[in-house]
Design a protein around this motif. Sequence first.
Motif, short mmCIF file in Angstrom:
data_model
loop_
_atom_site.label_atom_id
_atom_site.label_comp_id
_atom_site.label_asym_id
_atom_site.label_seq_id
_atom_site.Cartn_x
_atom_site.Cartn_y
_atom_site.Cartn_z
N SER A 279 3.90 7.05 -5.39
CA SER A 279 3.36 6.40 -4.19
C SER A 279 3.48 7.29 -2.96
CB SER A 279 4.11 5.09 -3.94
OG SER A 279 5.43 5.34 -3.48
N ILE A 280 2.88 6.81 -1.90
CA ILE A 280 2.98 7.51 -0.61
C ILE A 280 4.44 7.57 -0.17
CG2 ILE A 280 2.39 7.37 1.85
CD1 ILE A 280 -0.29 6.02 0.92
N GLU B 45 -7.27 8.01 0.32
CA GLU B 45 -7.65 7.07 -0.74
C GLU B 45 -7.33 5.63 -0.34
OE1 GLU B 45 -6.83 4.51 -4.15
OE2 GLU B 45 -5.20 5.58 -3.19
N ALA B 46 -6.29 5.46 0.47
CA ALA B 46 -5.89 4.12 0.94
C ALA B 46 -6.75 3.64 2.12
CB ALA B 46 -4.42 4.12 1.33
N ALA C 194 0.82 -1.21 0.00
CA ALA C 194 0.00 0.00 0.00
C ALA C 194 0.86 1.26 0.00
CB ALA C 194 -0.94 0.00 1.20
N MET D 69 -3.49 10.68 -0.64
CA MET D 69 -3.22 9.26 -0.90
C MET D 69 -3.57 8.40 0.30
SD MET D 69 0.22 9.22 -3.28
CE MET D 69 1.17 10.52 -2.47
N ARG E 69 2.48 1.43 -3.70
CA ARG E 69 1.59 1.35 -4.87
C ARG E 69 1.55 2.69 -5.59
NH1 ARG E 69 -4.09 0.62 -3.13
NH2 ARG E 69 -3.29 -1.35 -2.39
N ASP E 70 1.66 2.64 -6.90
CA ASP E 70 1.56 3.86 -7.70
C ASP E 70 0.12 4.35 -7.64
OD1 ASP E 70 1.46 5.89 -9.61
OD2 ASP E 70 2.81 4.85 -10.97
N ARG E 71 -0.04 5.56 -7.15
CA ARG E 71 -1.38 6.13 -6.97
C ARG E 71 -1.62 7.31 -7.92
NH1 ARG E 71 -3.63 3.87 -2.46
NH2 ARG E 71 -2.16 2.69 -1.18
N ASP E 72 -0.86 7.34 -9.00
CA ASP E 72 -1.00 8.39 -10.01
C ASP E 72 -0.75 9.79 -9.46
OD1 ASP E 72 -1.55 6.62 -12.12
OD2 ASP E 72 -3.67 6.56 -11.60
#
Length: 168
Positions: A43-44, A151-152, A32, A148, A35-38
Amino acid sequence: MITPEYVRRMAAYNTWQNQQITQAMEGLGTEALTRDRDAFWGSILATANHILWGDGVWMTRFDGGPGPGVPMSESATMHPTLAAWSAERFRMDGRIRLWAEGLRAVDLAGPHRWYSGVLGREVEKPMALVVMHMFNHQTHHRGQIHAMLTEAGVEAPVSDLFLMPEMS
């Protein structure tokens, strides 16, 4: 433009925010966190690394201490684990606070000159402006981390300056 007290307040705010971000990040697993979150830095953890990189770049310009040791292009992967990032974040926050505690008004006056690797040239700007920029850079990217984390599914930390415990 700004005072040493402003810098000390922002250094304390930076530490408070990073403590909360660290606690929130500890609630996530490696997948988590990476992870690429755009987001701009992906990522975080990558975004947290970039903030730390920026702080290292500015602090070496301000206090003459060591820089991050990697170019901006590698800033997102500087510390590949939360534990490594967290340890270095703790050290950097202490370094920023120590520097801020020693500031005098005269230290914030006049120009500051440095070589910008990003621009590939010497740059000169008012010292007060570049100090404000360092704190603004942190806040900007922490806002991305906040989004992020939300969103997670993690409750993102309180970020309002007036709610900082020392301000209450």
